[in-house]
Design a protein around this motif. Structure first.
Motif, PDB file in Angstrom:
ATOM      1  N   SER A 162      -5.249 -12.985  -4.657  1.00  0.00           N
ATOM      2  CA  SER A 162      -4.650 -11.743  -4.477  1.00  0.00           C
ATOM      3  C   SER A 162      -5.497 -10.462  -4.012  1.00  0.00           C
ATOM      4  CB  SER A 162      -4.026 -11.333  -5.977  1.00  0.00           C
ATOM      5  OG  SER A 162      -2.973 -12.078  -6.271  1.00  0.00           O
ATOM      6  N   LEU A 163      -5.049  -9.768  -3.221  1.00  0.00           N
ATOM      7  CA  LEU A 163      -5.763  -8.595  -2.826  1.00  0.00           C
ATOM      8  C   LEU A 163      -4.920  -7.249  -2.871  1.00  0.00           C
ATOM      9  CD1 LEU A 163      -7.794  -9.660   0.253  1.00  0.00           C
ATOM     10  CD2 LEU A 163      -8.671  -8.961  -1.880  1.00  0.00           C
ATOM     11  N   ARG A 164      -5.459  -6.295  -2.995  1.00  0.00           N
ATOM     12  CA  ARG A 164      -4.547  -4.907  -3.177  1.00  0.00           C
ATOM     13  C   ARG A 164      -5.152  -3.897  -1.864  1.00  0.00           C
ATOM     14  NH1 ARG A 164      -1.654  -0.670  -6.725  1.00  0.00           N
ATOM     15  NH2 ARG A 164      -0.197  -2.432  -6.934  1.00  0.00           N
ATOM     16  N   LEU A 165      -4.500  -3.435  -1.020  1.00  0.00           N
ATOM     17  CA  LEU A 165      -4.835  -2.785   0.003  1.00  0.00           C
ATOM     18  C   LEU A 165      -4.602  -1.221  -0.389  1.00  0.00           C
ATOM     19  CD1 LEU A 165      -4.265  -4.655   3.280  1.00  0.00           C
ATOM     20  CD2 LEU A 165      -6.312  -4.867   1.644  1.00  0.00           C
ATOM     21  N   SER A 166      -5.533  -0.266  -0.062  1.00  0.00           N
ATOM     22  CA  SER A 166      -4.953   1.169  -0.370  1.00  0.00           C
ATOM     23  C   SER A 166      -5.279   1.888   1.091  1.00  0.00           C
ATOM     24  CB  SER A 166      -5.790   1.695  -1.403  1.00  0.00           C
ATOM     25  OG  SER A 166      -5.776   1.133  -2.633  1.00  0.00           O
ATOM     26  N   CYS A 167      -4.485   2.932   1.183  1.00  0.00           N
ATOM     27  CA  CYS A 167      -4.714   3.824   2.392  1.00  0.00           C
ATOM     28  C   CYS A 167      -4.358   5.162   1.963  1.00  0.00           C
ATOM     29  CB  CYS A 167      -3.658   3.213   3.717  1.00  0.00           C
ATOM     30  SG  CYS A 167      -3.659   4.371   5.012  1.00  0.00           S
ATOM     31  N   ALA A 168      -5.395   6.124   2.001  1.00  0.00           N
ATOM     32  CA  ALA A 168      -4.952   7.336   1.672  1.00  0.00           C
ATOM     33  C   ALA A 168      -5.283   8.405   2.958  1.00  0.00           C
ATOM     34  CB  ALA A 168      -6.447   7.914   0.775  1.00  0.00           C
ATOM     35  N   ALA A 169      -3.988   9.237   3.079  1.00  0.00           N
ATOM     36  CA  ALA A 169      -3.944  10.090   4.117  1.00  0.00           C
ATOM     37  C   ALA A 169      -4.488  11.568   3.872  1.00  0.00           C
ATOM     38  CB  ALA A 169      -2.416  10.365   4.633  1.00  0.00           C
ATOM     39  N   SER A 170      -5.228  11.972   4.674  1.00  0.00           N
ATOM     40  CA  SER A 170      -6.062  13.324   4.401  1.00  0.00           C
ATOM     41  C   SER A 170      -5.690  14.294   5.706  1.00  0.00           C
ATOM     42  CB  SER A 170      -7.261  13.281   4.240  1.00  0.00           C
ATOM     43  OG  SER A 170      -8.093  12.640   4.959  1.00  0.00           O
ATOM     44  N   GLY A 171      -5.995  15.711   5.478  1.00  0.00           N
ATOM     45  CA  GLY A 171      -5.683  16.401   6.754  1.00  0.00           C
ATOM     46  C   GLY A 171      -4.364  17.199   6.554  1.00  0.00           C
ATOM     47  N   SER A 172      -3.654  16.838   7.550  1.00  0.00           N
ATOM     48  CA  SER A 172      -2.448  17.665   7.803  1.00  0.00           C
ATOM     49  C   SER A 172      -1.258  17.033   7.187  1.00  0.00           C
ATOM     50  CB  SER A 172      -2.217  18.325   8.938  1.00  0.00           C
ATOM     51  OG  SER A 172      -2.980  19.243   9.504  1.00  0.00           O
ATOM     52  N   THR A 173      -1.048  16.546   5.795  1.00  0.00           N
ATOM     53  CA  THR A 173      -0.426  15.683   5.380  1.00  0.00           C
ATOM     54  C   THR A 173       0.970  16.118   5.206  1.00  0.00           C
ATOM     55  OG1 THR A 173      -1.099  16.298   3.117  1.00  0.00           O
ATOM     56  CG2 THR A 173      -2.394  14.654   4.276  1.00  0.00           C
ATOM     57  N   PHE A 174       1.171  17.323   5.219  1.00  0.00           N
ATOM     58  CA  PHE A 174       2.531  17.741   4.906  1.00  0.00           C
ATOM     59  C   PHE A 174       3.394  16.812   6.046  1.00  0.00           C
ATOM     60  CE2 PHE A 174       2.824  20.509   8.596  1.00  0.00           C
ATOM     61  CZ  PHE A 174       1.284  20.951   8.790  1.00  0.00           C
ATOM     62  N   SER A 175       4.655  16.891   5.680  1.00  0.00           N
ATOM     63  CA  SER A 175       5.677  16.391   6.313  1.00  0.00           C
ATOM     64  C   SER A 175       5.683  14.839   6.804  1.00  0.00           C
ATOM     65  CB  SER A 175       6.101  17.132   7.707  1.00  0.00           C
ATOM     66  OG  SER A 175       6.555  18.247   7.606  1.00  0.00           O
ATOM     67  N   ILE A 176       4.676  14.285   5.906  1.00  0.00           N
ATOM     68  CA  ILE A 176       4.521  12.696   6.178  1.00  0.00           C
ATOM     69  C   ILE A 176       5.806  12.050   5.443  1.00  0.00           C
ATOM     70  CG2 ILE A 176       3.433  10.628   5.127  1.00  0.00           C
ATOM     71  CD1 ILE A 176       1.035  11.958   5.578  1.00  0.00           C
ATOM     72  N   ASN A 177       6.567  11.260   6.399  1.00  0.00           N
ATOM     73  CA  ASN A 177       7.470  10.489   6.373  1.00  0.00           C
ATOM     74  C   ASN A 177       7.308   9.176   5.780  1.00  0.00           C
ATOM     75  OD1 ASN A 177      10.449   9.185   8.148  1.00  0.00           O
ATOM     76  ND2 ASN A 177      10.490  10.152   6.047  1.00  0.00           N
ATOM     77  N   VAL A 178       7.339   8.380   6.796  1.00  0.00           N
ATOM     78  CA  VAL A 178       7.219   6.748   6.655  1.00  0.00           C
ATOM     79  C   VAL A 178       5.492   6.435   6.515  1.00  0.00           C
ATOM     80  CG1 VAL A 178       7.245   4.330   7.595  1.00  0.00           C
ATOM     81  CG2 VAL A 178       9.212   6.150   7.795  1.00  0.00           C
ATOM     82  N   MET A 179       5.268   5.486   5.737  1.00  0.00           N
ATOM     83  CA  MET A 179       3.967   4.919   5.539  1.00  0.00           C
ATOM     84  C   MET A 179       4.236   3.248   5.537  1.00  0.00           C
ATOM     85  SD  MET A 179       1.665   7.412   3.105  1.00  0.00           S
ATOM     86  CE  MET A 179       0.309   6.915   3.618  1.00  0.00           C
ATOM     87  N   GLY A 180       3.201   2.757   5.999  1.00  0.00           N
ATOM     88  CA  GLY A 180       3.259   1.276   5.856  1.00  0.00           C
ATOM     89  C   GLY A 180       1.972   0.542   6.371  1.00  0.00           C
ATOM     90  N   TRP A 181       2.241  -0.776   6.806  1.00  0.00           N
ATOM     91  CA  TRP A 181       1.095  -1.698   6.965  1.00  0.00           C
ATOM     92  C   TRP A 181       1.506  -2.695   8.417  1.00  0.00           C
ATOM     93  CZ3 TRP A 181      -3.605  -1.161   4.814  1.00  0.00           C
ATOM     94  CH2 TRP A 181      -3.805  -0.253   3.476  1.00  0.00           C
ATOM     95  N   TYR A 182       0.901  -2.854   9.044  1.00  0.00           N
ATOM     96  CA  TYR A 182       0.808  -3.757  10.080  1.00  0.00           C
ATOM     97  C   TYR A 182      -0.186  -4.595  10.145  1.00  0.00           C
ATOM     98  CZ  TYR A 182       4.493  -0.820  12.380  1.00  0.00           C
ATOM     99  OH  TYR A 182       5.596   0.027  12.333  1.00  0.00           O
ATOM    100  N   ARG A 183      -0.328  -5.964  10.827  1.00  0.00           N
ATOM    101  CA  ARG A 183      -1.122  -6.873  11.043  1.00  0.00           C
ATOM    102  C   ARG A 183      -1.713  -7.330  12.202  1.00  0.00           C
ATOM    103  NH1 ARG A 183       0.425 -11.654   6.532  1.00  0.00           N
ATOM    104  NH2 ARG A 183       2.013 -12.365   8.198  1.00  0.00           N
ATOM    105  N   GLN A 184      -2.661  -7.736  12.450  1.00  0.00           N
ATOM    106  CA  GLN A 184      -2.927  -8.466  13.855  1.00  0.00           C
ATOM    107  C   GLN A 184      -3.653  -9.624  13.740  1.00  0.00           C
ATOM    108  OE1 GLN A 184      -4.198  -5.886  17.114  1.00  0.00           O
ATOM    109  NE2 GLN A 184      -3.370  -7.349  18.600  1.00  0.00           N
ATOM    110  N   ALA A 185      -3.256 -10.780  13.863  1.00  0.00           N
ATOM    111  CA  ALA A 185      -4.049 -11.965  13.542  1.00  0.00           C
ATOM    112  C   ALA A 185      -4.812 -12.247  15.023  1.00  0.00           C
ATOM    113  CB  ALA A 185      -3.275 -13.008  13.040  1.00  0.00           C
ATOM    114  N   PRO A 186      -5.955 -13.034  15.138  1.00  0.00           N
ATOM    115  CA  PRO A 186      -6.467 -13.518  16.402  1.00  0.00           C
ATOM    116  C   PRO A 186      -5.462 -14.220  17.242  1.00  0.00           C
ATOM    117  CG  PRO A 186      -7.783 -14.304  14.524  1.00  0.00           C
ATOM    118  CD  PRO A 186      -6.459 -13.621  13.791  1.00  0.00           C
ATOM    119  N   GLY A 187      -5.272 -13.745  18.437  1.00  0.00           N
ATOM    120  CA  GLY A 187      -4.425 -14.212  19.490  1.00  0.00           C
ATOM    121  C   GLY A 187      -3.202 -13.915  19.265  1.00  0.00           C
TER     122      GLY A 187
END
Length: 121
Positions: free
Chosen positions: A17-42
């Protein structure tokens, strides 16, 4: 502007198992969707999971039941809990967020720099 800072990637054995975290900073007002994408080799980048500000989620079929996405709106942080990892989960994982202005429905997309997840024995 919005900056996305990711953490939690690394090397794990199959079944682990692993847990990924992502923190948004800056002009964070009105943030709607957050998510994760991935790209495997090729391969092309693909959606893993996303979550709306109201808590609605969806998942890529191959990770459904193994991965769980969640968010803390007060901290503008999104998480991806990854269980029962398989070698085919190996990829660079990218955090995603958007801002949606309800006055004119203008949307801006933001991306993290990516974090490597490697599943190998």
């Amino acid at each position: 502007q919005v900056q996305l800072v990711e953490s939690g990637g690394g090397l794990v054995q199959p079944g682990g198992s692993l847990r990924l975290s992502c923190a948004a900073s800056g002009s964070t007002f009105s943030i709607n969707v957050m998510g994760w994408y991935r790209q495997a080799p090729g391969k092309q980048r693909e959606l893993v999971a996303h979550i709306t500000s109201g808590g609605s989620t969806n998942y890529k079929d191959s990770v459904n039941g193994r991965f769980t996405i969640s968010r803390d709106n007060a901290k503008n942080t999104v998480y991806l809990q990854m269980n029962s990892l398989k070698p085919e989960d190996t990829a660079v994982y990218y955090c995603y967020a958007n801002r949606l202005r309800t006055t004119n429905w203008y949307r801006t997309d933001y991306w993290g720099q990516g974090t490597q997840v490697t599943v190998s024995s």
